[in-house]
Design an enzyme around this catalytic site. Structure first.
Site, PDB file in Angstrom:
ATOM      1  N   ALA A   1       0.845  -1.192   0.000  1.00 21.96           N
ATOM      2  CA  ALA A   1       0.000   0.000   0.000  1.00 21.96           C
ATOM      3  C   ALA A   1       0.877   1.237   0.000  1.00 21.96           C
ATOM      4  O   ALA A   1       2.036   1.190   0.397  1.00 21.96           O
ATOM      5  CB  ALA A   1      -0.870  -0.004   1.243  1.00 21.96           C
TER       6      ALA A   1
ATOM      7  N   GLU B   1       2.237  -4.960   7.800  1.00 20.81           N
ATOM      8  CA  GLU B   1       1.395  -3.809   8.157  1.00 20.81           C
ATOM      9  C   GLU B   1       1.290  -3.563   9.666  1.00 20.81           C
ATOM     10  O   GLU B   1       1.207  -2.410  10.099  1.00 20.81           O
ATOM     11  CB  GLU B   1      -0.021  -3.979   7.584  1.00 20.81           C
ATOM     12  CG  GLU B   1      -0.116  -3.817   6.083  1.00 20.81           C
ATOM     13  CD  GLU B   1       0.102  -5.111   5.310  1.00 20.81           C
ATOM     14  OE1 GLU B   1       0.738  -6.037   5.862  1.00 20.81           O
ATOM     15  OE2 GLU B   1      -0.359  -5.191   4.160  1.00 20.81           O
TER      16      GLU B   1
ATOM     17  N   GLU C   1      -0.596  -9.464  -0.909  1.00 24.10           N
ATOM     18  CA  GLU C   1      -2.040  -9.730  -0.978  1.00 24.10           C
ATOM     19  C   GLU C   1      -2.482  -9.912  -2.425  1.00 24.10           C
ATOM     20  O   GLU C   1      -3.326 -10.745  -2.733  1.00 24.10           O
ATOM     21  CB  GLU C   1      -2.815  -8.591  -0.304  1.00 24.10           C
ATOM     22  CG  GLU C   1      -2.599  -8.609   1.200  1.00 24.10           C
ATOM     23  CD  GLU C   1      -3.274  -7.465   1.907  1.00 24.10           C
ATOM     24  OE1 GLU C   1      -3.011  -6.301   1.535  1.00 24.10           O
ATOM     25  OE2 GLU C   1      -4.069  -7.715   2.825  1.00 24.10           O
TER      26      GLU C   1
END
Ligand code: NAI
Length: 656
Positions: free
Chosen positions: A58, A129, A107
């Site tokens: 991300a 994360e 992911e």
């Protein structure tokens, strides 16, 4: 297309790493549409266009800036929707991994039919994360456990990043390609095996009937580490896994999404991301130097003073730089100092923390009690003699007779102004402060201090020195207590005031450990040395009666003089209670103590910014996170004060 196989290359333009930016999303959507429509495709390979990065996950900047539930939900829906479409393609999909495959990158790979990875130093695979106060929100909490079973919980909670071979052993990767192998070629043949049904993919059925017990165990382990603090990332990720593994995947992903929105909006996530950013900034002190600066080569160093700090500084220079070091002290201090270094090096060697044999490091040391001609060869000198201005004056006078004019000199003083001392050196522009923390080989922080005459070149050279000895620097100007101690003084002072007002020592300390500090303020006083604090207060013209009477009773701290505020078993020493100067009772709640102590720190931080002691609130937060252990999920006192609204309440605006 290569025959009937599609090859998709990820390459986020203009960035070193691929991350899920808005452009990356848009590009991926376009590709998905083609993949869905083209009837001729039999399989697809996703590979990276970057030399050593598959997909770093991300974009944290993007998440940090999202403050609306709607906004986060929308992004999550987009991500989940694209992964769902990927899983529903009518043919096999293969992620061909080189370099980092982390977070949202893994992911994505987990949403593919299979994964192949090339071994290399940079190939690390995981869902880190939780390390920044978030958790995997792109299906990772559901797809990873469904692939590898319960071990996924530990991997996610600890944010572990596995080398390719370990990820293969864990079952995350289906095929390994050796470092010198051709990843794309191997991926093509693997994909053909999958298409033809010859590849045997291990996809065991996992039994999740014990998930409640596994989740409970994970919760207890986390609470042990956080000392009972229920940090949102950990609590919500465990909840997502526990609830998600009991229902079908689509439903489970909705649970993950809901919890992710909550965690992404939490202050702890924003604080954790800030800590990640200030860590990245100071991981490479070179990035803090003036652009284009060419550092002076440091081929030989000298350390003055072979006491507590001189020893530590010498250890760091030797083990990280492996250059000759001259160490000067009185004759009696030399052998004990060397013996100490050998002991520490032996310990490090045992733990495999040394790159070279202990003897090689010891052979780099010259000890002396005189300023010999050898000092002429020295490129940098760190002074760590007694904290006495007269001693320093004499030391600099003598030193400057023997070193070259281009030698950089720094002082490890903790309380004397660099500008005052610069009068004693021949070239004040080549003189600055390097304030280390004890024990030097364990504490990452160094405060680099700019005196009035210190040149930018010297600051840059000291930043280079910090990089070479692997310290995390902050840069500040001369100031009593520089940054870290300046913030700590009122913290200590007010903690003692609360005790005098009738709040138990245990209560004050507990309030701050529950806030996330590694130890409470009173225990920290005990560890630093109560006499040290007393001296500082006296120097500042403050008469702190309790500290004064405790020191006068010979209690300098448990470690220092065998007596302080605490006993060996960790309880408060009852003998210290009568020494507390009582004042009018004022009971405080835990929350009041936390807010007031934070307020005191932040007020000093504001003053440092106003007086331009530091140019950036990040410098203060770096100091407090790595010099004191301020809780990383809070991002430092200045960031936390922004996040909690304290900055606006006190000063009408945010620091960041
Ligand atoms: P220390 O007392 O352990 O060591 C000082 C050493 O300097 C002694 O071995 C002494 O013999 C030597 N020395 C005195 N005069 C000298 C001279 N003319 N030439 C060479 N050596 C001489 O003191 P410590 O704790 O190592 O402190 C050194 C400096 O570091 C001080 O400026 C102190 O403020 C600063 N500092 C100390 C910290 C701590 O936690 N102890 C933390 C940060 C800074």
């Amino acid at each position: 297309m290569e025959g009937d196989v599609a090859i998709v290359t990820f390459d986020v333009a203009g960035d070193v790493m691929n991350t899920w930016t808005e452009e990356a999303f848009a590009g991926f959507y376009e590709v998905l549409e083609i993949l869905e429509k083209d009837e001729t495709i039999k399989g697809v390979i996703f590979i990276s266009g970057k030399p050593d990065n598959f997909f770093a996950g991300a974009n944290l900047k993007m998440i940090e800036e999202m403050n609306e539930e709607k906004e986060i939900k929308k992004t999550l829906d987009l991500l989940h929707d694209s992964f769902r479409r990927l899983t529903r393609l009518k043919y096999p999909t293969l992620a061909a991994i080189n370099g980092h495959c982390l977070g949202g990158g893994l992911e994505f790979a987990l949403a593919c039919t299979a994964r192949i990875a090339r071994e290399s130093k940079t190939t690390v695979i995981g869902l880190p994360e939780c390390n920044v106060g978030l958790f995997p929100g792109g299906g990772g909490t559901q797809r990873l456990p469904r692939l590898i079973g319960y071990p996924a919980i530990d991997l996610i909670l600890k944010g572990r990043m596995l080398p390719a071979a370990k990820a293969y052993e864990a079952g995350i990767i289906d095929r390994l390609v050796p470092a010198d192998g051709d990843l794309l070629e191997k991926a093509k043949s693997f994909l053909q095996e999958i298409i033809s049904g010859k590849a045997k993919l291990k996809r065991p059925e996992h039994d999740f009937s014990q998930v409640d017990a596994a989740a409970e165990q994970a919760r207890q382990e986390v609470l042990k580490v956080t000392k009972g603090r229920e940090l949102p990332a950990y609590m919500l990720v465990i909840k997502s896994i526990q609830e998600g593994l009991k229902v079908p995947l689509d439903e489970a992903l909705e649970i993950e999404k809901k919890n992710f929105v909550e965690v992404a909006l939490s202050n702890e996530a924003k604080g954790g991301i800030n800590t990640f950013f200030i860590k990245t900034m100071t991981d490479k002190p070179k990035s803090m130097m003036t652009k284009g600066f060419v550092p002076k080569p440091l081929k030989k160093a000298a350390v003055l003073g072979f006491g507590t700090m001189g020893r530590g500084i010498a250890i760091e220079i030797l083990r990280n730089m492996q250059v000759p070091v001259i160490i000067k002290d009185i004759p009696e201090a030399l052998e004990p100092g060397k013996a100490f270094l050998r002991k520490i090096f032996d310990g490090m060697a045992e733990k495999k923390r040394l790159k070279v044999p202990v003897d090689d490091l010891m052979n780099l040391i010259t000890t002396t009690s005189e300023y010999t001609d050898e000092f002429r060869e020295v490129d940098i000198v760190v002074e760590a003699v007694f904290e006495n201005i007269k001693v320093k004056e004499q030391v600099y006078g003598e030193l400057c007779e023997v070193v070259r004019d281009d030698c950089v000199i720094s002082s490890n003083t903790s309380s004397l102004p660099i500008t005052t001392m610069s009068r004693y050196v021949k070239n004040p522009e080549r003189f600055g402060g390097t304030h280390f923390f004890s024990p030097v080989w364990l504490m990452q922080l160094v405060e680099i201090v700019r005196g009035e005459k210190t040149s930018q070149d010297t600051i840059d050279n000291l930043l280079n020195f910090a990089a070479l000895i692997r310290k995390r620097p902050l840069v500040c100007r001369d100031n009593p207590g520089f940054v870290v101690n300046a913030l700590l003084f009122p913290y200590f002072l007010n903690s003692i005031k609360y005790i005098e007002e009738g709040n138990a020592i245990e209560k004050v300390d507990k309030a701050m450990t529950r806030f996330g500090m590694p130890v409470g303020p009173v225990r920290l006083t005990d560890e630093v040395g109560i006499d040290v604090l007393h001296k500082v207060f006296v120097g500042m013209g403050i008469e702190q009666m309790t500290i004064k009477s405790v020191v006068e009773a010979g209690r300098f701290g448990l470690k220092k003089s065998g007596k302080g505020f605490f006993l060996k078993d960790g309880s408060v020493d009852p003998d210290v209670i009568p020494l507390i100067a009582k004042s009018g009772p004022k009971e405080k709640t835990e929350e009041e103590i936390q807010t007031e102590l934070l307020t005191e720190m932040v007020k000093v931080g504001k003053d440092l910014l106003d007086r331009k002691i530091v140019d950036d609130p990040r410098m203060i937060d770096v100091g407090m996170v790595w010099g004191v252990g301020f809780p990383p999920e809070k991002g430092g006192p200045m960031k936390w004060s922004d996040l909690t609204g304290l900055s606006r309440k006190l000063f009408g605006k945010n620091f960041y």
